[in-house]
Design a protein around this motif. Structure first.
Motif, PDB file in Angstrom:
ATOM      1  N   VAL A 240      88.671  44.558   0.917  1.00  0.00           N
ATOM      2  CA  VAL A 240      89.960  44.018   1.404  1.00  0.00           C
ATOM      3  C   VAL A 240      91.086  44.381   0.422  1.00  0.00           C
ATOM      4  O   VAL A 240      92.146  44.808   0.804  1.00  0.00           O
ATOM      5  CB  VAL A 240      89.668  42.417   1.295  1.00  0.00           C
TER       6      VAL A 240
ATOM      7  N   PHE B 265      93.566  44.179   9.485  1.00  0.00           N
ATOM      8  CA  PHE B 265      91.912  43.932   9.360  1.00  0.00           C
ATOM      9  C   PHE B 265      91.593  43.710  10.860  1.00  0.00           C
ATOM     10  O   PHE B 265      92.271  42.817  11.424  1.00  0.00           O
ATOM     11  CB  PHE B 265      91.650  42.872   8.502  1.00  0.00           C
TER      12      PHE B 265
ATOM     13  N   VAL C 188      90.010  36.854   6.250  1.00  0.00           N
ATOM     14  CA  VAL C 188      89.325  38.102   6.701  1.00  0.00           C
ATOM     15  C   VAL C 188      88.108  38.123   6.565  1.00  0.00           C
ATOM     16  O   VAL C 188      87.394  37.804   5.794  1.00  0.00           O
ATOM     17  CB  VAL C 188      89.686  39.292   5.705  1.00  0.00           C
TER      18      VAL C 188
ATOM     19  N   THR D 140      84.242  39.726   6.214  1.00  0.00           N
ATOM     20  CA  THR D 140      83.480  40.706   5.988  1.00  0.00           C
ATOM     21  C   THR D 140      82.276  40.696   5.700  1.00  0.00           C
ATOM     22  O   THR D 140      81.589  39.576   6.055  1.00  0.00           O
ATOM     23  CB  THR D 140      84.121  40.862   4.345  1.00  0.00           C
TER      24      THR D 140
END
Length: 396
Positions: free
Chosen positions: A13, A58, A73, A75
């Protein structure tokens, strides 16, 4: 700091944001925990990128708080909260900023945070960015507000409960100026939602130093939920398991013993606890008042009458208030998997029907058999129970 300590998803990120020309820094509690040698439970990143830009960079994102600059975000290492550098306006409701502007730099963004130990960021080369003195307070084991403590608490009253919670979780002292401001602003906690108060209180109860939660009561932060003054000795919580039901029950026992609450149920309902916990704590308090179980037979009858959760609550109250071994005794009984309900009997309802019982006779026979088995658990065998019924018939 060794950058290999940062999970791959978090590092990715930051790399993506930096490659796009934006600043990106792990920030807050994750940096604090890394410096303490503890694996962070959550990772936050602060960035100069606007929320819309973060979502465009993203593939998998959740707009968790775009209005306040936050995008989660997703991940391979879990969700990473990415928040844009921001400056805040007033706090008319004592909880949320009236307005947020995304024209701040990193230093100003860190300076708006609650406590110095949460106002540190991690730079691209692993350097600690610490404009507020968080590393020093971390070494001295202090909870200190960033800037003017009274202003911080007037902005967001929840910070007062968080100060006590961090003290309990980390074993840190609350810096004198911060403590003074907290006591001065304590009644502002009355405006917080019960759900927020409950969450912070439960985290405090489950912490390694729950006795530090006494300040929630002695400093007036919980006055809204109490019937009178409270100065409970929460060191007694160490006598109980660090599990929600046990700690809530023990807290209620301590507050009731002090005379600070009129009703366990009313106290917990005001804090919006779930119905299952409320019922268990109410039942546990009633069982304790009626006379705690002393023998295995008493525990079996208590399990039959009050249920397992209420018995766990009663045992926690007993352990907390008397330094007894009620929980240990209860666990011994539970390990034996005792017959405490009609459904646990070795003789089923269909067996009774086959014997000629019908209607209310079935329930009455089951109740008599259960009462016998509670006193004589070894008799919960089909042939023994059949023999008991035959003897009853012969006597009639």
């Amino acid at each position: 700091m060794d950058r290999t300590q940062i999970p791959g998803g978090v590092a990715r990120v930051c790399r993506t944001l930096r490659a796009a020309g934006f600043g990106a820094y792990p920030v807050g509690g994750c940096v604090r925990d890394l410096l303490r040698g503890v694996d962070p439970a959550d990772w936050d990143v602060t960035t100069s990128a606007l929320p819309e830009t973060v979502m465009a960079l993203f593939e998998r994102t959740v707009p968790t708080g775009v209005k306040h600059g936050t995008v989660t975000v997703l991940t391979e290492d879990g969700g990473v909260e990415v928040t844009t550098f921001r400056r805040e306006g007033g706090y008319a409701d004592g909880r949320h900023p009236d307005a947020v502007r995304f024209d701040a730099g990193l230093t100003e963004d860190l300076s708006r945070r609650d406590f110095t130990i949460n106002a540190m960021a991690l730079g691209p080369e692993g350097e600690i960015i610490d404009p507020c003195g968080g590393q020093s307070d971390l070494r001295m084991r202090l909870i200190r507000c960033v800037g003017d403590a009274e202003r911080r608490f007037r902005e967001d009253a929840l910070r007062m409960l968080r100060a006590v919670r961090f003290s309990a979780q980390l074993g840190f002292a609350i810096e004198s100026g911060t403590a003074q401001a907290l006591r001065k602003c304590a009644r502002r906690a009355d405006g917080l939602s019960a759900e927020r108060v409950r969450t912070e209180l439960e985290k405090t109860l489950l912490s390694p130093w729950p006795e530090r939660g006494e300040r929630l009561f002695t400093w007036g932060l919980m006055d809204k939920y109490l019937a009178g003054p409270a100065d409970p000795d929460l060191t007694v919580l160490h006598r109980t398991e660090a599990a929600p039901l046990s700690r809530w029950a023990a807290l209620c026992g301590a507050l009731a013993d002090w005379g600070s609450i009129r009703s366990v149920g009313d106290f917990l309902r005001a804090l919006r606890l779930d119905k299952k916990t409320i019922s268990a704590c109410e039942g546990g308090a009633a069982l304790w008042r009626d006379g705690p179980p002393w023998s295995a037979r008493d525990w079996r009858r208590a399990l039959a009458g009050y249920g397992k959760d209420a018995c766990i609550a009663a045992a926690a109250i007993g352990d907390a208030l008397t330094a007894g071994a009620y929980t240990a005794a209860l666990l011994e009984i539970l390990e034996e998997r005792p017959c405490c309900r009609v459904s646990d009997l070795a003789l089923r309802g269909r067996d009774l029907t086959a014997l000629g019982y019908s209607g209310t006779e079935i329930g009455a026979a089951q109740a008599r058999l259960l009462s016998h088995v509670l006193d004589h658990p070894e008799d919960n065998r089909r042939e023994v129970l059949l023999d008991i019924l035959k003897r009853e018939e012969a006597e009639d």
